[in-house]
Enzyme design. Structure first.
Site, mmCIF file in Angstrom:
data_model
loop_
_atom_site.group_PDB
_atom_site.id
_atom_site.type_symbol
_atom_site.label_atom_id
_atom_site.label_comp_id
_atom_site.label_asym_id
_atom_site.label_seq_id
_atom_site.Cartn_x
_atom_site.Cartn_y
_atom_site.Cartn_z
ATOM 1 N N ARG A 150 0.838 -1.221 0.000
ATOM 2 C CA ARG A 150 0.000 0.000 0.000
ATOM 3 C C ARG A 150 0.870 1.269 0.000
ATOM 4 O O ARG A 150 0.538 2.260 0.648
ATOM 5 C CB ARG A 150 -0.924 0.044 1.225
ATOM 6 C CG ARG A 150 -1.906 -1.091 1.330
ATOM 7 C CD ARG A 150 -2.920 -1.087 0.193
ATOM 8 N NE ARG A 150 -4.043 -1.942 0.511
ATOM 9 C CZ ARG A 150 -4.093 -3.243 0.255
ATOM 10 N NH1 ARG A 150 -3.070 -3.833 -0.341
ATOM 11 N NH2 ARG A 150 -5.155 -3.945 0.564
ATOM 12 N N GLU A 158 -4.544 2.638 7.409
ATOM 13 C CA GLU A 158 -4.287 2.585 5.969
ATOM 14 C C GLU A 158 -4.969 3.783 5.312
ATOM 15 O O GLU A 158 -4.492 4.336 4.325
ATOM 16 C CB GLU A 158 -4.867 1.288 5.402
ATOM 17 C CG GLU A 158 -4.418 1.023 3.990
ATOM 18 C CD GLU A 158 -5.444 0.288 3.156
ATOM 19 O OE1 GLU A 158 -6.346 0.932 2.598
ATOM 20 O OE2 GLU A 158 -5.313 -0.923 3.042
ATOM 21 N N SER A 160 -10.431 -1.397 4.234
ATOM 22 C CA SER A 160 -9.574 -1.668 5.399
ATOM 23 C C SER A 160 -9.161 -0.342 6.022
ATOM 24 O O SER A 160 -8.589 0.502 5.331
ATOM 25 C CB SER A 160 -8.301 -2.394 4.984
ATOM 26 O OG SER A 160 -8.597 -3.614 4.388
#
Ligand code: EPU
Length: 366
Positions: free
Chosen positions: A183, A362, A259
């Site tokens: 990510r 995130e 998420s």
């Protein structure tokens, strides 16, 4: 076309559905329009958003929000051009299939990522089927290195094309230069953040690549869907969409940003400590984990959060999704940013307290 609006309501432009406004909002649908934007005359800072699916607006945005509507999907026939007279999509694909070649596809930053996945699956092209159903747009996918079911978008990206706001020129980054990690990419690093606007991305897909089914129970689910038939990109896509719909909230009806936390990557000594805590508090339950290079271990944040008793819990307008505790939701549809952040802080504190691991979000807080 260039469209500038002031005091723009962003509720429908962030999947968490935070009721916030931007002082200015500019949408453009071509690179020609992008270079025409007079940023000097607009409030700062500048924030470029995609589908707003990985953001938490913590307040009204005092600057200018930019949004791309550059929307095209184009096969780069390149090496095929000389040989055939008929340049139709079907003809180009037939040539690629016959040669068993990879195919390069250029996609505008404003294309909804899942529309691209659907298009690829319908053409019988392998590469992005495991990424089906991830909310957001193509430009942001290349910044965030989105991933699911054992595939990250970096695996299929060839080149990311951008406009450099600092030097006022078009530039491109081959995949090796994008600094991709979990990510993560160079586009998120402090020196580059906000400097490069992705205009389009070239992906490498293939006609005969075959499925990637190594993640979790995906293989079993795909075999079940195929029931003796042929496994195609479309079948894998539909299976992934089904699995996602069973676990994740549909952002069209429940506000969330997927998420909320990253899965922590820890030293093996930290993992051993988690195993000890688990052995004394939850005897008989194994700690799920993935061994990584260099002796590091990835532990699913969902497991840590669930073990701290958060699964399905609600605090004011915010809640932890009952089927996947990695996802925080705007449960009432009216949650304030403070309620989401309050829940986030409580979760981080209790995971820290029980397991000695500090979760990092995130989702980008704006
Ligand atoms: N788990 C639990 N309880 C649950 C759910 C999961 O303990 O209620 C544990 C289980 O051990 C399970 C493990 O967590 O095996 C992993 O769960 P899952 O396969 O759902 O994946 P994840 O690690 O929780 C990641 C991505 C998701 C992506 C899935 C599937 C991150 C931060 N998230 O989640 O991405 O869809 O894998 O590949 O890496 C997103 O980024 O927004 C996103 C949804």
């Amino acid at each position: 076309m260039l469209k500038t609006e002031y005091h723009k309501d962003l509720t429908n432009m962030n999947t968490f559905r935070m009721k916030v406004k931007a002082r200015a909002f500019v949408e453009y649908d071509s690179v020609a329009d992008l270079v025409e934007i007079d940023l000097e005359g607009l409030p700062r800072p500048v924030l470029h958003i995609g589908g707003g699916s990985n953001l938490l607006f913590t307040d009204d945005f005092k600057g200018t929000v930019l949004h791309s509507r550059i929307q095209f999907i184009e096969i780069l026939a390149g090496n095929l051009q000389n040989s055939e007279e008929d340049g139709s999509l079907e003809n180009v694909l037939d040539q690629v299939r016959n040669r068993g070649e990879q195919i390069e596809v250029s996609v505008g930053a404003g294309v909804v990522f899942d529309d691209f996945c659907k298009w690829a699956a319908e053409q019988g092209l392998w590469g992005v089927e495991n990424l089906s159903g991830i909310p957001g747009e193509v430009g942001a996918s290349a910044v965030q290195n989105i991933g699911a079911y054992g595939v990250e978008v970096k695996d299929v990206i060839r080149t990311v094309y951008c406009y450099d706001l600092q030097e006022e020129e078009f530039v491109h980054f081959d995949v090796e230069d994008c600094g991709y990690g979990y990510r993560d990419s160079v586009f998120k690093h402090p020196d580059y953040r906000g400097r490069f606007i992705v205009t389009h991305v070239v992906f490498r897909l293939s006609c005969d690549g075959g499925p990637k089914l190594g993640y979790g129970h995906l293989e079993q689910a795909v075999n079940l869907s195929a029931a003796g038939g042929k496994i195609t990109p479309l079948l894998v896509r539909n299976t992934v969409l089904k699995i996602r719909s069973e676990k994740l909230p549909d952002v069209a009806s429940v506000g969330s940003a997927g998420s909320f936390f990253k899965n922590p990557v820890v030293e093996s000594s930290v993992y051993e400590r988690v195993v000890k805590v688990a052995a004394s508090e939850f005897p008989g339950i194994d700690v799920p984990h993935y061994d990584l290079e260099g002796g590091m271990v990835k532990i699913p944040a969902a497991w840590l959060i669930e073990r701290c008793g958060w699964k399905g819990r609600r605090m004011g307008g915010a809640a932890v999704w009952s089927k996947q505790p990695l996802v925080l939701v705007n449960f009432t549809g009216d949650a304030f940013p403070e309620e989401i952040i309050g829940l986030e802080k409580r979760i981080i504190a209790s995971v820290e307290d029980k397991f000695g691991i500090t979760l990092s979000p995130e989702v980008e807080h704006i």
